[in-house]
Design a protein around this motif. Structure first.
Motif, short mmCIF file in Angstrom:
data_model
loop_
_atom_site.label_atom_id
_atom_site.label_comp_id
_atom_site.label_asym_id
_atom_site.label_seq_id
_atom_site.Cartn_x
_atom_site.Cartn_y
_atom_site.Cartn_z
N ASP A 2 73.34 32.65 35.88
CA ASP A 2 74.38 31.74 35.39
C ASP A 2 74.37 30.45 36.19
O ASP A 2 74.59 29.36 35.66
N ASP A 3 74.12 30.56 37.50
CA ASP A 3 74.06 29.36 38.33
C ASP A 3 72.90 28.48 37.91
O ASP A 3 72.99 27.25 37.94
N GLU A 6 73.98 26.50 34.76
CA GLU A 6 74.96 25.45 35.08
C GLU A 6 74.26 24.29 35.74
O GLU A 6 74.55 23.11 35.43
N SER A 9 72.40 22.42 33.08
CA SER A 9 73.31 21.64 32.24
C SER A 9 73.71 20.35 32.96
O SER A 9 73.75 19.26 32.37
N GLN A 10 74.02 20.44 34.26
CA GLN A 10 74.40 19.26 35.04
C GLN A 10 73.24 18.26 35.13
O GLN A 10 73.43 17.05 35.06
#
Length: 224
Positions: A2-3, A6, A9-10
């Motif tokens: 999940d990290d 994220e 995405s950033q």
């Protein structure tokens, strides 16, 4: 896991932002776009300059009109000041003439009053002399055949008779009046006597009418 998503995405968001900034920067630095914006800015500036020029031109025209109006007002004020100065001079002159006229009128009134007083005095003196003449006339009428007649106002005609023993009715006459100075004055004499001016001068000095009439009668008798 999940990290990792994220972070991905950033990263994508950062890349998108960087791409958009680059695109905007590229668009602004694009020569075609730059020329377009420069032309638009130049037109706006030119239009504004033209607008400012027209405003300044109108302002200059208003300033010139104002200057002209001020010059006309100054000329009018100067003319009014000159007219006022002339009016003041005329007023002072008229006032001076008025004072001089009043002074002359006062002098004329004083002179008239003196002349009226003199005339009144002379009339009184003439009345007294006429009274004296009437008294003398009565005496001479009885003693010397003298008759006195009033002719031409204040003139008196003296008529002697009984001078010529051969013709007692022969007339010897002279005309006497009071002149402006209040003195006796012989106007005419019939028959003429050469000594009449001397007799008249003596009458003026002595004011003795009786003696004058006696001397005139003697002069007439000397002609016979």
């Amino acid at each position: 896991m999940d990290d990792s998503k994220e972070a991905e995405s950033q990263l994508n968001e950062k890349l998108y932002e960087t791409r958009m900034k680059f695109a905007n920067l590229w668009e602004s630095c694009n020569p075609v776009r730059f020329k377009q914006k420069y032309g638009e800015s130049l037109k706006i500036t030119r239009d504004r300059c033209i607008e400012i020029y027209e405003e300044e031109k109108q302002m200059c025209d208003k300033v010139e009109i104002t200057k002209k109006n001020i010059a006309e007002q100054n000329a009018l004020i100067k003319k009014m000041q000159e007219d006022l100065q002339i009016a003041n001079q005329k007023f002072e002159s008229n006032n001076k003439q008025k004072q001089e006229m009043l002074k002359k009128i006062k002098q004329l009134k004083e002179e008239l009053a003196k002349k009226q007083e003199l005339i009144s005095t002379q009339k009184q003196e003439n009345k007294a002399k006429l009274k004296e003449l009437n008294t003398s006339a009565e005496m001479f009428k009885k003693r010397m055949g003298l008759e006195i007649r009033r002719v031409h106002g204040e003139q008196l005609q003296f008529i002697f008779k009984c001078i010529n023993s051969k013709n007692p009715e022969q007339l010897f006459t002279f005309l006497l009046r009071f002149n402006e100075e209040g003195n006796y004055e012989v106007m005419s004499c019939d028959p003429p006597l050469e000594c009449m001016p001397l007799l008249q001068e003596k009458l003026k000095e002595t004011n003795n009418l009786s003696a004058f009439l006696a001397n005139v009668r003697k002069a007439f008798a000397a002609l016979v």
